[in-house]
Each structure stands twice: as structure tokens, then as C-alpha cells.
Design a protein around this motif. Sequence first.
Motif, PDB file in Angstrom:
ATOM      1  N   THR A  56      11.210  -5.581  -1.469  1.00  0.00           N
ATOM      2  CA  THR A  56      11.791  -4.285  -1.118  1.00  0.00           C
ATOM      3  C   THR A  56      13.283  -4.412  -0.834  1.00  0.00           C
ATOM      4  O   THR A  56      13.721  -5.253  -0.038  1.00  0.00           O
ATOM      5  CB  THR A  56      11.093  -3.661   0.107  1.00  0.00           C
ATOM      6  OG1 THR A  56      11.103  -4.591   1.179  1.00  0.00           O
ATOM      7  CG2 THR A  56       9.670  -3.267  -0.211  1.00  0.00           C
ATOM      8  N   ASP A 114      14.217   1.092  -1.943  1.00  0.00           N
ATOM      9  CA  ASP A 114      12.802   1.310  -1.647  1.00  0.00           C
ATOM     10  C   ASP A 114      12.591   1.728  -0.199  1.00  0.00           C
ATOM     11  O   ASP A 114      11.608   2.374   0.133  1.00  0.00           O
ATOM     12  CB  ASP A 114      12.013  -0.006  -1.859  1.00  0.00           C
ATOM     13  CG  ASP A 114      12.319  -0.633  -3.198  1.00  0.00           C
ATOM     14  OD1 ASP A 114      12.007  -0.014  -4.224  1.00  0.00           O
ATOM     15  OD2 ASP A 114      12.911  -1.742  -3.214  1.00  0.00           O
ATOM     16  N   THR A 115      13.500   1.301   0.664  1.00  0.00           N
ATOM     17  CA  THR A 115      13.273   1.474   2.099  1.00  0.00           C
ATOM     18  C   THR A 115      14.590   1.687   2.831  1.00  0.00           C
ATOM     19  O   THR A 115      15.654   1.255   2.365  1.00  0.00           O
ATOM     20  CB  THR A 115      12.498   0.250   2.661  1.00  0.00           C
ATOM     21  OG1 THR A 115      12.438   0.329   4.085  1.00  0.00           O
ATOM     22  CG2 THR A 115      13.169  -1.063   2.280  1.00  0.00           C
ATOM     23  N   ARG A 118      10.180  10.021   3.174  1.00  0.00           N
ATOM     24  CA  ARG A 118       8.916   9.804   2.446  1.00  0.00           C
ATOM     25  C   ARG A 118       8.808  10.710   1.234  1.00  0.00           C
ATOM     26  O   ARG A 118       8.343  10.287   0.177  1.00  0.00           O
ATOM     27  CB  ARG A 118       7.722  10.053   3.375  1.00  0.00           C
ATOM     28  CG  ARG A 118       7.610   9.071   4.494  1.00  0.00           C
ATOM     29  CD  ARG A 118       6.411   9.389   5.356  1.00  0.00           C
ATOM     30  NE  ARG A 118       5.196   8.832   4.784  1.00  0.00           N
ATOM     31  CZ  ARG A 118       4.860   7.554   4.888  1.00  0.00           C
ATOM     32  NH1 ARG A 118       5.632   6.718   5.538  1.00  0.00           N
ATOM     33  NH2 ARG A 118       3.750   7.106   4.354  1.00  0.00           N
ATOM     34  N   LYS A 176      10.696   4.326   2.009  1.00  0.00           N
ATOM     35  CA  LYS A 176       9.865   3.907   3.134  1.00  0.00           C
ATOM     36  C   LYS A 176      10.688   3.762   4.413  1.00  0.00           C
ATOM     37  O   LYS A 176      11.606   2.939   4.455  1.00  0.00           O
ATOM     38  CB  LYS A 176       9.217   2.550   2.832  1.00  0.00           C
ATOM     39  CG  LYS A 176       8.285   2.553   1.641  1.00  0.00           C
ATOM     40  CD  LYS A 176       7.625   1.189   1.503  1.00  0.00           C
ATOM     41  CE  LYS A 176       6.398   1.260   0.616  1.00  0.00           C
ATOM     42  NZ  LYS A 176       6.641   0.707  -0.726  1.00  0.00           N
ATOM     43  N   ASP A 206       6.653   3.146   7.829  1.00  0.00           N
ATOM     44  CA  ASP A 206       6.054   2.023   7.098  1.00  0.00           C
ATOM     45  C   ASP A 206       6.083   0.731   7.884  1.00  0.00           C
ATOM     46  O   ASP A 206       5.224  -0.129   7.706  1.00  0.00           O
ATOM     47  CB  ASP A 206       6.738   1.823   5.751  1.00  0.00           C
ATOM     48  CG  ASP A 206       6.153   2.783   4.747  1.00  0.00           C
ATOM     49  OD1 ASP A 206       6.565   3.959   4.745  1.00  0.00           O
ATOM     50  OD2 ASP A 206       5.238   2.369   4.005  1.00  0.00           O
ATOM     51  N   SER A 207       7.114   0.560   8.705  1.00  0.00           N
ATOM     52  CA  SER A 207       7.093  -0.599   9.589  1.00  0.00           C
ATOM     53  C   SER A 207       7.892  -0.302  10.845  1.00  0.00           C
ATOM     54  O   SER A 207       8.843   0.490  10.826  1.00  0.00           O
ATOM     55  CB  SER A 207       7.617  -1.853   8.886  1.00  0.00           C
ATOM     56  OG  SER A 207       8.863  -1.599   8.315  1.00  0.00           O
ATOM     57  N   THR A 254      -0.143  -0.207  10.816  1.00  0.00           N
ATOM     58  CA  THR A 254       1.262  -0.234  10.415  1.00  0.00           C
ATOM     59  C   THR A 254       1.858  -1.566  10.856  1.00  0.00           C
ATOM     60  O   THR A 254       1.581  -2.038  11.957  1.00  0.00           O
ATOM     61  CB  THR A 254       2.043   0.908  11.103  1.00  0.00           C
ATOM     62  OG1 THR A 254       1.348   2.125  10.898  1.00  0.00           O
ATOM     63  CG2 THR A 254       3.452   1.021  10.544  1.00  0.00           C
TER      64      THR A 254
END
Length: 448
Positions: free
Chosen positions: A8, A71-72, A105, A110, A155-156, A212
Motif C-alpha cells: 500500500t 491506496d491509503t 472510503r 483506506k 482500515d487501521s 481492525t
Amino acid sequence: MKFNKDFTFGTATSSYQIEGAHNEGGRTPSIWDMFCDIPGKVHEQHNGNVACNHYHRYEEDIQIIKDLGVDTYRFSIAWPRIFPAKGQFNEEGMVFYQTLAKRLREEGIKPAVTLYHWDLPMWAHEEGGWVNRDSVEWFMDYARVCFRELDGLVDSWITHNEPWCAGFLGYHMGVHAPGHTNLDEAVRAVHHMLLSHGEAVNMLKNEFGSTTSIGITLNLSPVYPKTDSVNDRLAANNSDGYSNRWFLDPVFRGSYPVDMMNLFSKYVHNYDFIQEGDLQTISTPCDFFGINFYSRGLVEFNAANDFLTQGAHSDYEKTGMGWDIAPNEFKDLIRRLRNEYTDLPIYITENGAAYDDKVEDGRVHDQLRIDYVEKHLQAVSDLNEEGMNIQGYYLWSLLDNFEWSFGYDKRFGIIYVNYETQERIWKDSALWYADIVKNRGSVLPLNA
Ligand code: PNW
């Protein structure tokens, strides 16, 4: 360099550094608002009152993140927006982050969310801040509402960002908020931060039954002796203890390094603040390990300094912060972590460089930043070839922003911010990074 399709790519920011809107949406001051008001603490007494005005411009910033193709996106929550006063939950503050996470999102990005990136509410500071063990309870109350209101959108989770900075720069060196210079306070503050980390990991898993992923981010800096002399090697060991082992050992081994406990004991009245079970909580297994990497340390012996350490002159090429550019030492660091500490998946949650960027004809030609990032991404790619299991990389930072004690004087962004107009301008590094992300590593030179 090459990255597999699961790797990512991201970019990162933090609340106080970009949001502004310091007195809006129910927010009350944090220790950084207070610290910025103390003459001499922050470059030209800058503050985060307006910053990048991200609080009002988040839609535009999400569009930029989307156009980068990452991606994030890693951001942090401002605790004083969520609890402007002790025990007083502020819905409006939470709605801001819910909206932000939802919008990310929707765009397929993410959210990776840091709970504590240094903006401790003043109400907590007034009761002793992190030095007071009650801070663990205050943090748990805060973490609980964040998990309750946001867990499905995130996501985290990252509990703490760089407790070395928050603890040692804040309570020992006095160069970060709250600006104290007391090692006894600092080790207590760090202990309570680490304890609150472990408690939050347990809470997410046990109280919420959430899957998560959750971890902590440490800033680590491999330290080298200036010469091979016994004294310089001792200095390097002490400096490594102060910067790295004081955090790695409790988190991954459930103990503080004994040599450092002894060294610190001249200033630390006693270690009674470490209570039964604390280290077990601190070392609660996480799902990943976040590392912020910027530079290495080079040190020499100095008998006049209590820790017998002093930064040494190095002939390495430097970034605009004066920090050595050290991608090989970054590799050493990761290999050491694998050998000595953990098999957890690693995320590089920050890496980047400040340079003296100038806008020319509407462009910012920041080739030096591209070179810096390329060297470190190449290192990540090489390390993964060796099986080091680095799963993601977050470039610091999305935007030029409030660089703590350096104010707006240091620009870390891949997007330039004109602080007069709040205009965002893509630097060459942003265009380059978008290509890297799109091609998972391979990229043609900009002008080809
Ligand atoms: C990190 N040091 O801070 C932070 O996580 C970011 O908020 C910050 O903008 C970024 O790195 C760039 O500085 C650090 O003195 C601050 O060694 C100071 C140090 C290291 C990291």
C-alpha cells in the motif's frame, strides 16, 4: 524498484499540523496552542490557528489524495475536538472525522487513523498531562469513543505517533510541547503513553471484538559511533538506548533496558511508577508495527553530557532539516528490528524530506525531494526482496504544514501550500509519486 500489488502506497498528515479552525467546532486548546504562545519556542511564533485550513478544505484535499492515486491516507484525530473538556464528549468534533473517513472510503482510499499525534487537550495538561497516571484513563475514554464511532470506517488504527518526540522532546528536551526539561517527568510520561497504547490495543480487541488492525508508530534512528573508540561506541549505545531501545524493549520484550534505567537513575527519583502488570500490557501483541524514518544519528563521546553523547559532524548529504540522508542505515535498522525485535508486518508510516521549495512559473521543481524518496523506496523494495515484509509506505507529507518548532519555515509537502491564499500547488514530487503509485514502482524520468 518493484512492489507487489498488495503493497500500500500512502501519504500522511496530522491534525494540529494541517487543520487550523483552532476555535471552531467546539475545539478547545491543546498543549501545542499553549506552547506556540510562549515566545522563543516556535519559529517566528507561528501557530496552528489556521495552518492549511484543512478543516474547511478537506474536500479539496481528498480530491488531491484521489488524484495522487494512493491506496491509503494517514491522518490523526485532534483529541480536544472530541473531548473539549474532561468527560465531555463533543459530537461535532467526531462528525468531522466520520465525514472525512466516509468520504475517503467513497473514493476508494483506506483511512489509517492515529489517535495521538501530540495535541493533548489543555484540560489534561492542567491535571499533570502524561506525567499523571490518570492520563491512561483519559486516553482510554477518548480511544473508546473513537473506536465506537469510527471503527467501521477505519482500515487501521495507530495508537501513538512517536512517543519519543511527545515524551522526550516534550518533557525532557523542552523543544516540543509542553516544553518541560525534566527527565523524571519524561520517563513517566513515556510510560503512561506506552501503557495507554497497550490498554487501547486490548480495548479494541476485547471490549469491541474488532478485527481492525492496530499498532503503534515509533520514530527510530539508527545510531553510529563517530569512531571505533570504546568511548564513541559507548556514546552510540547510550544514544540508541535513549532514541530507540527505551521504546522497542517495552513494546516488544516487555522490559525497559537496564543499562538505560541505571543511566537515567541520576535524574529519575525512582521507578515506582512502573506497576505490576504494566509491562505486560505495554507488550500486548499488535497487528503491525509502524516506523517513521527520516535519518540516522552519528555521535561521539562527551564526558560533559550526562548521557556521554553528543551529535557528531558528518559529511553525508543533508535534507533541508540538516538531517543526514541515510537509506543504507535505514536498511540496517529494518534488518536489526527483524533480528532482535519482531516479525510483525511493518509499515513505514512516515518518510520524507523538507527542502527550501520555491514556486517558479506555477511549478515547484523539487528534484531533491524526489531523489530522497526514491532512495528510500528503493531501500524498501530491496528489503522486501530480502523477505523483510514491509507492507506499506506513507510519504510525509501530503501538504506543506506546521512543522512544530520550525513553524511554517520547513516544507515537507509534496503539495505546496501558499499560506496567504491557501492555494495548493502540485510539486514535481507529487507528479512523480503519482506515477510510482500507478506503476507500482517503475517510472520514467519526468521529462522523458
Ligand atoms: C515527525 N527529531 O516528527 C512527526 O511525526 C511529524 O509530525 C513531523 O512533521 C515529521 O516527523 C517531520 O519532522 C519528528 O527531532 C520531529 O528527531 C522531530 C524529530 C523527529 C521526528
